[in-house]
Design a protein around this motif. Sequence first.
Motif, PDB file in Angstrom:
ATOM      1  N   GLN A   1      22.773  -1.292  28.950  1.00  0.00           N
ATOM      2  CA  GLN A   1      21.424  -1.093  28.429  1.00  0.00           C
ATOM      3  C   GLN A   1      20.933   0.292  28.824  1.00  0.00           C
ATOM      4  O   GLN A   1      20.725   0.563  30.010  1.00  0.00           O
ATOM      5  CB  GLN A   1      20.477  -2.140  29.039  1.00  0.00           C
ATOM      6  N   LYS A   2      20.759   1.125  27.822  1.00  0.00           N
ATOM      7  CA  LYS A   2      20.290   2.491  28.101  1.00  0.00           C
ATOM      8  C   LYS A   2      18.918   2.491  28.775  1.00  0.00           C
ATOM      9  O   LYS A   2      18.646   3.283  29.668  1.00  0.00           O
ATOM     10  CB  LYS A   2      20.219   3.272  26.780  1.00  0.00           C
ATOM     11  N   LYS A   3      18.063   1.541  28.359  1.00  0.00           N
ATOM     12  CA  LYS A   3      16.690   1.515  28.891  1.00  0.00           C
ATOM     13  C   LYS A   3      16.650   1.210  30.388  1.00  0.00           C
ATOM     14  O   LYS A   3      15.680   1.508  31.064  1.00  0.00           O
ATOM     15  CB  LYS A   3      15.832   0.500  28.131  1.00  0.00           C
TER      16      LYS A   3
ATOM     17  N   GLY B   1      19.054   2.373  32.441  1.00  0.00           N
ATOM     18  CA  GLY B   1      19.792   3.448  33.110  1.00  0.00           C
ATOM     19  C   GLY B   1      20.994   2.946  33.896  1.00  0.00           C
ATOM     20  O   GLY B   1      21.162   3.294  35.059  1.00  0.00           O
ATOM     21  N   GLN B   2      21.808   2.096  33.257  1.00  0.00           N
ATOM     22  CA  GLN B   2      22.908   1.454  33.989  1.00  0.00           C
ATOM     23  C   GLN B   2      24.164   2.327  34.075  1.00  0.00           C
ATOM     24  O   GLN B   2      24.755   2.683  33.064  1.00  0.00           O
ATOM     25  CB  GLN B   2      23.245   0.108  33.321  1.00  0.00           C
ATOM     26  N   ASN B   3      24.545   2.671  35.299  1.00  0.00           N
ATOM     27  CA  ASN B   3      25.802   3.378  35.579  1.00  0.00           C
ATOM     28  C   ASN B   3      26.414   2.723  36.804  1.00  0.00           C
ATOM     29  O   ASN B   3      25.873   2.854  37.898  1.00  0.00           O
ATOM     30  CB  ASN B   3      25.559   4.869  35.850  1.00  0.00           C
TER      31      ASN B   3
ATOM     32  N   TYR C   1      16.035   7.064  35.686  1.00  0.00           N
ATOM     33  CA  TYR C   1      14.744   7.175  34.990  1.00  0.00           C
ATOM     34  C   TYR C   1      13.587   6.678  35.856  1.00  0.00           C
ATOM     35  O   TYR C   1      12.421   6.963  35.579  1.00  0.00           O
ATOM     36  CB  TYR C   1      14.775   6.407  33.656  1.00  0.00           C
TER      37      TYR C   1
ATOM     38  N   PRO D   1      27.673   9.335  33.812  1.00  0.00           N
ATOM     39  CA  PRO D   1      26.414  10.035  33.517  1.00  0.00           C
ATOM     40  C   PRO D   1      26.719  11.492  33.168  1.00  0.00           C
ATOM     41  O   PRO D   1      27.829  11.974  33.420  1.00  0.00           O
ATOM     42  CB  PRO D   1      25.644   9.937  34.835  1.00  0.00           C
TER      43      PRO D   1
END
Length: 288
Positions: free
Chosen positions: A22-24, A26-28, A129, A197
């Motif tokens: 999920q980009k929202k 900020g998953q890394n 973020y 990232p």
Amino acid sequence: MDKLGNPKNTIEILNKYKFVFQKKFGQNFLIDTHVLEKIVNAAEITKDDFVLEIGPGIGTLTQYLCERAGKVVAVEIDKMLIPILEETLAAYDNVRVLNEDILKVDLVSLIKEENNNRPIKVVANLPYYITTPIIMDLFEKHIPLSGITIMIQKEVADRIRAIPGSKDYGALSLVVQYYAKPYIAANVPPNCFMPRPKVGSAVICLTPHKKPPYDVKDESLLFSLIRASFNQRRKTLVNGIYNYEGLSFSKDLILEALTASGLAKDIRGESLSLEQFINIANYLSEKS
């Protein structure tokens, strides 16, 4: 459960649950055992420690924390990760997972309930973020902390430990340094994460001051002055404070405060040390 620091195991569990990043959020996810070891070593975790982990993801770092700490509470916002965490942490009986937004959790009550109000350690691979709001929240709520060890964007780590006059110096540097001593434990390249990232990361340790190094009469005024000074970097300190919404000091009084602190009237906020900001805040607090 095999350790998730191994990329093969991470890929297997993500495929098993058909997990979509999920980009929202900020998953890394970390996929480097050396970096994971560095984080837990830098945090100096022992069986006496209660650890709060923010954003455990699939539980990669959590596994390491559970092996070292007495108790771990992991707060994860993404409900899709909860069943994965139930599997990856099944072997540990000293962990509790909360499916919550960390900025909405009543941390004071949580620490009272889980750790009898004793100081905790915060360890996390923070989503970029939301890094600054989380750090500010931890300090401004005055929760009992014995240490914070977090993986954050390298650029933010540089800002936190910046010194007056440098390009990275700003409100974040001052507020964090007011509460704690920052130290960068490791720099981490993008290839240690999945997905990668675009920027480098750093593990930074923030050791809270045992007692405040300065005498501050009004903490919220101090932070307002700091924010006012960096709100528009090109402005002089006087204009920054005078024009800042929420502050209502006359220009004459601001100039008086600068003179009393031995500062030039056209100085900019980026040149001032924390101690100089405190002198101005204390002067304005006494005069208003």
